[in-house]
Design a protein around this motif. Structure first.
Motif, mmCIF file in Angstrom:
data_model
loop_
_atom_site.group_PDB
_atom_site.id
_atom_site.type_symbol
_atom_site.label_atom_id
_atom_site.label_comp_id
_atom_site.label_asym_id
_atom_site.label_seq_id
_atom_site.Cartn_x
_atom_site.Cartn_y
_atom_site.Cartn_z
ATOM 1 N N GLN A 1 72.109 28.190 35.714
ATOM 2 C CA GLN A 1 73.353 27.413 35.680
ATOM 3 C C GLN A 1 73.091 25.910 35.562
ATOM 4 O O GLN A 1 72.294 25.357 36.322
ATOM 5 C CB GLN A 1 74.161 27.656 36.957
ATOM 6 C CG GLN A 1 74.641 29.096 37.071
ATOM 7 C CD GLN A 1 75.644 29.307 38.184
ATOM 8 O OE1 GLN A 1 75.584 28.652 39.225
ATOM 9 N NE2 GLN A 1 76.574 30.233 37.982
ATOM 10 N N GLN B 1 48.873 26.407 35.603
ATOM 11 C CA GLN B 1 49.267 27.605 34.847
ATOM 12 C C GLN B 1 48.880 27.465 33.373
ATOM 13 O O GLN B 1 48.633 26.361 32.907
ATOM 14 C CB GLN B 1 50.780 27.818 34.965
ATOM 15 C CG GLN B 1 51.283 28.026 36.384
ATOM 16 C CD GLN B 1 50.827 29.353 36.981
ATOM 17 O OE1 GLN B 1 50.331 30.239 36.275
ATOM 18 N NE2 GLN B 1 50.933 29.475 38.294
ATOM 19 N N ALA C 1 68.786 30.919 38.216
ATOM 20 C CA ALA C 1 70.112 31.475 37.908
ATOM 21 C C ALA C 1 70.704 30.940 36.610
ATOM 22 O O ALA C 1 71.786 31.353 36.196
ATOM 23 C CB ALA C 1 71.069 31.196 39.060
ATOM 24 N N SER D 1 55.105 15.730 40.076
ATOM 25 C CA SER D 1 56.267 16.622 39.925
ATOM 26 C C SER D 1 55.753 18.064 40.068
ATOM 27 O O SER D 1 55.851 18.859 39.151
ATOM 28 C CB SER D 1 56.962 16.401 38.586
ATOM 29 O OG SER D 1 56.034 16.323 37.547
ATOM 30 N N MET D 2 55.230 18.345 41.237
ATOM 31 C CA MET D 2 54.609 19.656 41.495
ATOM 32 C C MET D 2 55.497 20.535 42.362
ATOM 33 O O MET D 2 55.001 21.385 43.111
ATOM 34 C CB MET D 2 53.238 19.462 42.138
ATOM 35 C CG MET D 2 52.240 18.926 41.104
ATOM 36 S SD MET D 2 50.644 18.356 41.762
ATOM 37 C CE MET D 2 50.420 19.285 43.220
ATOM 38 N N SER E 1 60.523 27.075 37.761
ATOM 39 C CA SER E 1 61.431 26.943 36.610
ATOM 40 C C SER E 1 61.433 28.205 35.742
ATOM 41 O O SER E 1 61.973 28.195 34.633
ATOM 42 C CB SER E 1 61.023 25.722 35.773
ATOM 43 O OG SER E 1 60.978 24.563 36.572
ATOM 44 N N THR F 1 68.096 23.504 44.943
ATOM 45 C CA THR F 1 68.904 24.480 44.201
ATOM 46 C C THR F 1 69.317 23.998 42.815
ATOM 47 O O THR F 1 69.826 24.789 42.039
ATOM 48 C CB THR F 1 70.242 24.745 44.924
ATOM 49 O OG1 THR F 1 70.711 23.523 45.450
ATOM 50 C CG2 THR F 1 70.129 25.784 45.976
ATOM 51 N N TRP G 1 61.950 38.712 40.581
ATOM 52 C CA TRP G 1 61.128 37.492 40.625
ATOM 53 C C TRP G 1 61.491 36.682 41.864
ATOM 54 O O TRP G 1 62.630 36.762 42.348
ATOM 55 C CB TRP G 1 61.418 36.687 39.361
ATOM 56 C CG TRP G 1 60.871 35.288 39.341
ATOM 57 C CD1 TRP G 1 59.612 34.912 38.992
ATOM 58 C CD2 TRP G 1 61.579 34.072 39.668
ATOM 59 N NE1 TRP G 1 59.488 33.538 39.080
ATOM 60 C CE2 TRP G 1 60.685 32.999 39.491
ATOM 61 C CE3 TRP G 1 62.875 33.790 40.084
ATOM 62 C CZ2 TRP G 1 61.028 31.675 39.720
ATOM 63 C CZ3 TRP G 1 63.230 32.469 40.321
ATOM 64 C CH2 TRP G 1 62.317 31.427 40.139
ATOM 65 N N GLY H 1 58.297 17.962 35.313
ATOM 66 C CA GLY H 1 57.144 17.328 34.681
ATOM 67 C C GLY H 1 57.317 17.237 33.167
ATOM 68 O O GLY H 1 57.035 16.196 32.554
HETATM 69 C C1 LIG Z 1 66.397 31.928 42.784
HETATM 70 C C2 LIG Z 1 66.591 30.545 42.232
HETATM 71 C C3 LIG Z 1 67.735 30.253 41.511
HETATM 72 C C4 LIG Z 1 67.949 28.968 41.017
HETATM 73 N N1 LIG Z 1 69.038 28.715 40.235
HETATM 74 C C5 LIG Z 1 69.248 27.476 39.728
HETATM 75 C C6 LIG Z 1 70.366 27.223 38.885
HETATM 76 O O1 LIG Z 1 71.135 28.116 38.530
HETATM 77 N N2 LIG Z 1 70.579 25.954 38.474
HETATM 78 C C7 LIG Z 1 69.736 24.926 38.830
HETATM 79 O O2 LIG Z 1 70.014 23.789 38.454
HETATM 80 N N3 LIG Z 1 68.620 25.161 39.564
HETATM 81 C C8 LIG Z 1 68.364 26.406 40.024
HETATM 82 N N4 LIG Z 1 67.255 26.652 40.791
HETATM 83 C C9 LIG Z 1 66.367 25.529 41.145
HETATM 84 C C10 LIG Z 1 65.384 25.160 40.037
HETATM 85 O O3 LIG Z 1 64.849 26.321 39.457
HETATM 86 C C11 LIG Z 1 64.252 24.296 40.626
HETATM 87 O O4 LIG Z 1 64.810 23.202 41.340
HETATM 88 C C12 LIG Z 1 63.352 23.743 39.525
HETATM 89 O O5 LIG Z 1 62.862 24.781 38.729
HETATM 90 C C13 LIG Z 1 62.194 22.959 40.129
HETATM 91 O O6 LIG Z 1 61.431 22.472 39.064
HETATM 92 P P1 LIG Z 1 60.100 21.649 39.327
HETATM 93 O O7 LIG Z 1 59.587 21.198 38.005
HETATM 94 O O8 LIG Z 1 60.345 20.635 40.385
HETATM 95 O O9 LIG Z 1 59.120 22.718 39.994
HETATM 96 P P2 LIG Z 1 58.253 23.891 39.290
HETATM 97 O O10 LIG Z 1 58.992 24.522 38.199
HETATM 98 O O11 LIG Z 1 57.740 24.756 40.368
HETATM 99 O O12 LIG Z 1 57.056 23.079 38.645
HETATM 100 C C14 LIG Z 1 55.977 22.590 39.407
HETATM 101 C C15 LIG Z 1 54.713 22.767 38.599
HETATM 102 O O13 LIG Z 1 53.620 22.229 39.329
HETATM 103 C C16 LIG Z 1 52.493 23.054 39.131
HETATM 104 N N5 LIG Z 1 51.597 22.873 40.282
HETATM 105 C C17 LIG Z 1 51.881 23.001 41.603
HETATM 106 N N6 LIG Z 1 50.793 22.752 42.342
HETATM 107 C C18 LIG Z 1 49.785 22.457 41.476
HETATM 108 C C19 LIG Z 1 48.400 22.098 41.632
HETATM 109 N N7 LIG Z 1 47.796 21.963 42.847
HETATM 110 N N8 LIG Z 1 47.673 21.874 40.517
HETATM 111 C C20 LIG Z 1 48.251 21.962 39.284
HETATM 112 N N9 LIG Z 1 49.538 22.315 39.077
HETATM 113 C C21 LIG Z 1 50.292 22.538 40.162
HETATM 114 C C22 LIG Z 1 53.063 24.473 39.054
HETATM 115 O O14 LIG Z 1 52.197 25.332 38.332
HETATM 116 C C23 LIG Z 1 54.393 24.246 38.333
HETATM 117 O O15 LIG Z 1 54.300 24.476 36.953
HETATM 118 C C24 LIG Z 1 66.996 27.937 41.278
HETATM 119 C C25 LIG Z 1 65.826 28.233 41.971
HETATM 120 C C26 LIG Z 1 65.614 29.535 42.447
HETATM 121 C C27 LIG Z 1 64.341 29.834 43.175
#
Ligand SMILES: Cc1cc2nc3c(=O)[nH]c(=O)nc-3n(C[C@H](O)[C@H](O)[C@H](O)COP(=O)(O)OP(=O)(O)OC[C@H]3O[C@@H](n4cnc5c(N)ncnc54)[C@H](O)[C@@H]3O)c2cc1C
Length: 433
Positions: free
Chosen positions: A46, A32, A44, A262-263, A40, A402, A372, A12
């Motif tokens: 990377q 949040q 890890a 982007s949730m 996020s 991932t 975590w 987002g």
């Molecule tokens: C253990 C682990 C290791 C990882 N290691 C790596 C790595 O080394 N390299 C890599 O490239 N990726 C890695 N990843 C993957 C990466 O962290 C995720 O793909 C990425 O953080 C996803 O981002 P996002 O913005 O899609 O989701 P999020 O970061 O979850 O963001 C979604 C947002 O939406 C908000 N939201 C959800 N529902 C609602 C609602 N109803 N109302 C209002 N707000 C809402 C949440 O509060 C959140 O802030 C790893 C993931 C994990 C779990």
């Protein structure tokens, strides 16, 4: 144009940044109080453009079956009962199985490499433009093997990736030790490795929170502590989004020219309410962050321990280890015996590879180590949905599994380009195109 972005994780915030760069008026909504407090937050670390193979491959079904009864398994499918309640999980599992063959694997790899390379350039551009510091280390990523059979198969994987322009070198144990001398305490166990010098590492939370600040300085409005309640349609088009302020309890409807969803893992259930079914399902992962006691003996090169499929990255005075995936619902708890077993395994691996280098004592006072869990928004192909939905004015940037940190800067840029009527310069199948 007026654009509302739902979710302030890496996707987002990066979307908001690139939309603001193109002159749009942007509002970001998140439940949040700051950016990057869910998936996020502590990954890890990377930026793994060159290690991007999807989980779905022809060996995965047998391995997953074998692992079903191990608490420390890298991939754990935990069926939800009754089947009706867990239908989305089963559907995800079936689509995953359909991708467990060579043809699908190669098709998916090609997409992931294209997105990775576009995203790496986008990340460097954002860092150059903003000067954001986030414990970035541009030292590549290594992968080490402790058994000959796995090491032998690494050569085949490197050759496949070379077909797509990925520079992944197979290296002997001695060369690996020259690349990362910190492995010397564990050298007797290592049979060899691979190395991708152009990959890097850095703290996704730090980056995302600072980018959110830069967005705010450029006029992006953030509605923190606001729950997204519903997507409201009029005919085939988006009309508004209903949100609720967690502090006052007040609800309101936000209107704009476009909406970007982007949730993370919560994208799919919300989309279903407007008749869109995307196979994005949570893949729970764990991380542990340890205080480094002997900095001179701690690694600088980010790496993957193939035996447990965990990644480790140095973040300043701390060492982060992360890995394992549970496909079993939305629970993010750390208290179950399964969670405890997984956390203990992470601490044990750090101590085994770098004995005495970090404070790996469990349950110490003062928050060390920091355990975590996060929910990777996983798709059966590992390929995210970036593009337009069948509901007009509703866009999606989710399902990065991932590799969301690796693909964050580029996915945000690509969706901002698409909304602005431009064509991103990469060979990628955008959703809805
Ligand atoms: C253990 C682990 C290791 C990882 N290691 C790596 C790595 O080394 N390299 C890599 O490239 N990726 C890695 N990843 C993957 C990466 O962290 C995720 O793909 C990425 O953080 C996803 O981002 P996002 O913005 O899609 O989701 P999020 O970061 O979850 O963001 C979604 C947002 O939406 C908000 N939201 C959800 N529902 C609602 C609602 N109803 N109302 C209002 N707000 C809402 C949440 O509060 C959140 O802030 C790893 C993931 C994990 C779990």
């Amino acid at each position: 144009m007026k654009i509302t972005v739902l979710g302030a994780g890496i996707m987002g915030v990066s979307t908001a940044w690139h939309l603001a760069e193109r002159g749009h008026e942007v509002t970001v909504v998140d439940r949040q109080p700051d950016a990057a407090l869910e998936t996020s937050f502590a990954n890890a670390a990377q930026i793994s453009v060159s290690y991007c193979e999807p989980w779905a491959n022809k060996e995965a079904p047998l391995k997953a079956l074998k692992w079903m009864f191990s608490k420390e398994a890298p991939l754990l499918f935990r069926p939800q009962f009754p089947i009706g309640k867990g239908w989305h999980q089963y559907r995800w599992g079936l689509e995953f199985l359909a991708n467990c063959n060579d043809a699908a694997f190669e098709r998916n790899v090609q997409q992931l490499v294209a997105l990775g390379s576009y995203s790496h350039t986008a990340l460097k551009d954002v860092v150059n433009a903003t000067g954001i510091e986030y414990n970035r280390l541009e030292k590549g990523i290594a992968h080490f093997y402790v058994d000959q059979k796995s090491f032998d198969s690494a050569a085949g994987a490197a050759a496949l990736m070379a077909k797509y322009g990925v520079q992944r070198r197979v290296v002997s144990r001695d060369e690996l030790l020259r690349i990362e001398p910190a492995f010397k305490l564990y050298a007797d166990h290592i049979v060899g490795g691979t190395y991708t010098p152009s990959d890097e590492s850095g703290d996704a939370r730090e980056f995302t929170q600072q980018l959110a600040q830069r967005c705010a300085e450029r006029g992006v409005q953030f509605l923190w502590e606001h729950d997204v309640l519903s997507l409201n349609k009029q005919g085939d088009s988006m009309d508004s989004v209903s949100v609720q302020d967690r502090r006052s309890g007040k609800t309101s409807a936000l209107r704009s020219d476009h909406f970007v969803l982007s949730m993370g893992s919560y994208t799919a259930p919300l989309l279903r309410t407007v008749g869109i079914n995307l196979p994005i399902y949570p893949g729970k992962g764990y991380s542990a962050t340890f205080k480094i006691l002997k900095p001179e003996l701690a690694p600088q090169v980010s790496f993957i321990d193939d035996s447990v499929k965990c990644a480790m990255s140095r973040l300043g005075d701390y060492l982060r280890i992360a890995g394992t995936i549970e496909v079993g619902g939305y629970d993010t708890g750390l208290d179950s015996s399964l969670s405890r077993a997984r956390c203990e395994m992470l601490a044990r691996r750090v101590e085994a590879i770098f004995p005495g280098v970090c404070d790996t004592r469990l349950d110490t006072e003062g928050g060390n180590p920091q355990f975590w869990t996060g929910l990777r928004p996983a798709t059966p192909t590992n390929i995210p949905y970036i593009g337009k939905s069948k509901v007009q004015k509703l866009w999606v940037n989710a399902g990065h599994g991932t590799l969301g940190w690796t693909h964050g800067a580029g996915s945000g840029k690509a969706v901002a380009e698409l909304i602005s009527g431009a064509k991103p310069d990469m060979n990628f199948k955008f959703y809805g195109y």
